[in-house]
Enzyme design. Sequence first.
Site, mmCIF file in Angstrom:
data_model
loop_
_atom_site.group_PDB
_atom_site.id
_atom_site.type_symbol
_atom_site.label_atom_id
_atom_site.label_comp_id
_atom_site.label_asym_id
_atom_site.label_seq_id
_atom_site.Cartn_x
_atom_site.Cartn_y
_atom_site.Cartn_z
ATOM 1 N N LYS A 1 -10.874 -4.758 -3.616
ATOM 2 C CA LYS A 1 -11.739 -3.594 -3.850
ATOM 3 C C LYS A 1 -10.957 -2.438 -4.444
ATOM 4 C CE LYS A 1 -12.852 -4.222 0.457
ATOM 5 N NZ LYS A 1 -13.365 -4.290 1.827
ATOM 6 N N LYS B 1 0.812 -1.217 0.000
ATOM 7 C CA LYS B 1 0.000 0.000 0.000
ATOM 8 C C LYS B 1 0.843 1.264 0.000
ATOM 9 C CE LYS B 1 -4.323 -1.729 1.860
ATOM 10 N NZ LYS B 1 -5.370 -1.616 2.852
ATOM 11 N N LYS C 1 -4.681 -11.224 -5.537
ATOM 12 C CA LYS C 1 -5.988 -11.471 -4.914
ATOM 13 C C LYS C 1 -7.027 -10.462 -5.394
ATOM 14 C CE LYS C 1 -5.935 -8.479 -0.977
ATOM 15 N NZ LYS C 1 -6.678 -8.084 0.164
HETATM 16 P P1 TYM Z 1 -10.177 -6.385 4.686
HETATM 17 O O1 TYM Z 1 -11.291 -5.447 4.985
HETATM 18 O O2 TYM Z 1 -9.170 -5.998 3.657
HETATM 19 O O3 TYM Z 1 -10.761 -7.779 4.254
HETATM 20 C C1 TYM Z 1 -11.753 -8.417 5.031
HETATM 21 C C2 TYM Z 1 -11.571 -9.916 5.031
HETATM 22 O O4 TYM Z 1 -11.728 -10.422 3.698
HETATM 23 C C3 TYM Z 1 -10.595 -11.225 3.377
HETATM 24 N N1 TYM Z 1 -10.299 -11.063 1.945
HETATM 25 C C4 TYM Z 1 -10.256 -12.079 1.091
HETATM 26 N N2 TYM Z 1 -10.466 -13.401 1.252
HETATM 27 C C5 TYM Z 1 -10.357 -14.173 0.155
HETATM 28 N N3 TYM Z 1 -10.046 -13.700 -1.069
HETATM 29 C C6 TYM Z 1 -9.830 -12.381 -1.276
HETATM 30 N N4 TYM Z 1 -9.544 -11.922 -2.488
HETATM 31 C C7 TYM Z 1 -9.934 -11.503 -0.163
HETATM 32 N N5 TYM Z 1 -9.799 -10.163 -0.003
HETATM 33 C C8 TYM Z 1 -10.035 -9.918 1.295
HETATM 34 C C9 TYM Z 1 -9.462 -10.673 4.228
HETATM 35 O O5 TYM Z 1 -8.431 -11.609 4.411
HETATM 36 C C10 TYM Z 1 -10.190 -10.368 5.515
HETATM 37 O O6 TYM Z 1 -10.300 -11.528 6.312
HETATM 38 N N6 TYM Z 1 -7.046 -5.741 8.513
HETATM 39 C C11 TYM Z 1 -8.246 -6.408 8.101
HETATM 40 C C12 TYM Z 1 -9.433 -6.099 8.961
HETATM 41 C C13 TYM Z 1 -9.226 -6.276 10.430
HETATM 42 C C14 TYM Z 1 -9.287 -7.512 11.136
HETATM 43 C C15 TYM Z 1 -9.125 -7.161 12.506
HETATM 44 C C16 TYM Z 1 -9.489 -8.840 10.737
HETATM 45 C C17 TYM Z 1 -9.016 -5.296 11.344
HETATM 46 N N7 TYM Z 1 -8.959 -5.818 12.595
HETATM 47 C C18 TYM Z 1 -9.138 -8.151 13.492
HETATM 48 C C19 TYM Z 1 -9.508 -9.820 11.745
HETATM 49 C C20 TYM Z 1 -9.327 -9.470 13.098
HETATM 50 C C21 TYM Z 1 -8.594 -5.968 6.679
HETATM 51 O O7 TYM Z 1 -8.227 -4.913 6.245
HETATM 52 O O8 TYM Z 1 -9.432 -6.793 6.025
#
Ligand code: TYM
Length: 339
Positions: free
Chosen positions: A208, A123, A205
């Site tokens: 968004k 990022k 992957k």
């Molecule tokens: P975020 O918002 O980017 O993504 C949310 C969840 O979706 C999963 N994910 C995917 N899984 C499969 N294939 C994909 N292409 C794909 N893109 C996203 C991510 O692995 C995630 O599980 N930092 C985290 C949010 C967070 C969090 C936490 C998660 C903040 N605090 C505590 C667990 C526990 C994030 O930005 O996810």
Amino acid sequence: MKRILTALQPSGILHIGNLFGAIEPMVKLQADENPTSPSGLRGASENLLFIVDYHAITVPQDPAELRHNILFATATYLAVGIDPDKTILFQQSRVNEHTELAWILNCLVHMGELERMTQYKDKARGKGEAVSVGLFDYPVLMAADILLYDTNVVPVGEDQKQHVELARDLAERFNSHFGETFVVPQPQIRKEGARIMGLDDPEKKMSKSASSEKNFISLMDDEASVLKKIKSAVTDSGSTITFDKTRAGLANLLTIYSLVTGKPIDQIVTEYAGKGYGDFKIDLAGIVSTYLAPIQEKINDYLKDETKLLAILDQGAARAKTIAAKKMELVRQKIGVKL
Ligand code: TYM
């Protein structure tokens, strides 16, 4: 009782990677009934799912849009089957213990550990010195999110594994400095669906923030866009439908097919013996649209009743706060600031 927690950013409409990587595992966990949960929730484990709005502001956000996205995320979770009586559903910023614990963990984490984070490197690339400190510190807030609730298991997609590992390291470090305080969490990465790949680039992957709309299928895509995106999905020059990781585009489409229908990949491959990519893609687009239609209808219904969404978030924040406040009292005591 086992505590299971995950969170997602409210950064626009969610895509099917988020759904299958993180939300659906939480929906499935609700299936086992156990009325003895200490929080009064029903379920064999105590489950928490929240919207990480303070993570979202690590990149610039339009305030009105952010507000909408928080409500939209809430409506989405409910639409796909999150039951607020079985899962504590809340908004991160409403439980201020998250940022308080993040500060304390900031004083334990090393710069080098954060500099190694792959997501930060991705990022921050090209931003030079103008990258926000929030973006750099993001995994520490995530560690606080997890440790605050004595979480045992964190279901996430593959890309978040490194962050959960940092949370483990910080829990162990805190415990060894100040005495047993935090549970050391385990990441839980599902076998299929942990990494849904971009349709236009199956080496990366689904995301968004991808530069092309053709990268992802959003949960709100209509039939025509799903068809267009799947038809133009990158595949190889072969013609038979087989599952082979080296044929990354096709393997990704087969994974999506399997996740949406619940059919094992082998069975799908057998069903498509003798058929080509064209038939397969058209069928897949139809299956995905049929799957999304009722979800979209429910999301729109929930969005019509903002008062109800706010009430659900209020109830979730109150429940989360009860757990978080108690933990923070202990943390303040352990580090010596509680007089
Ligand atoms: P975020 O918002 O980017 O993504 C949310 C969840 O979706 C999963 N994910 C995917 N899984 C499969 N294939 C994909 N292409 C794909 N893109 C996203 C991510 O692995 C995630 O599980 N930092 C985290 C949010 C967070 C969090 C936490 C998660 C903040 N605090 C505590 C667990 C526990 C994030 O930005 O996810």
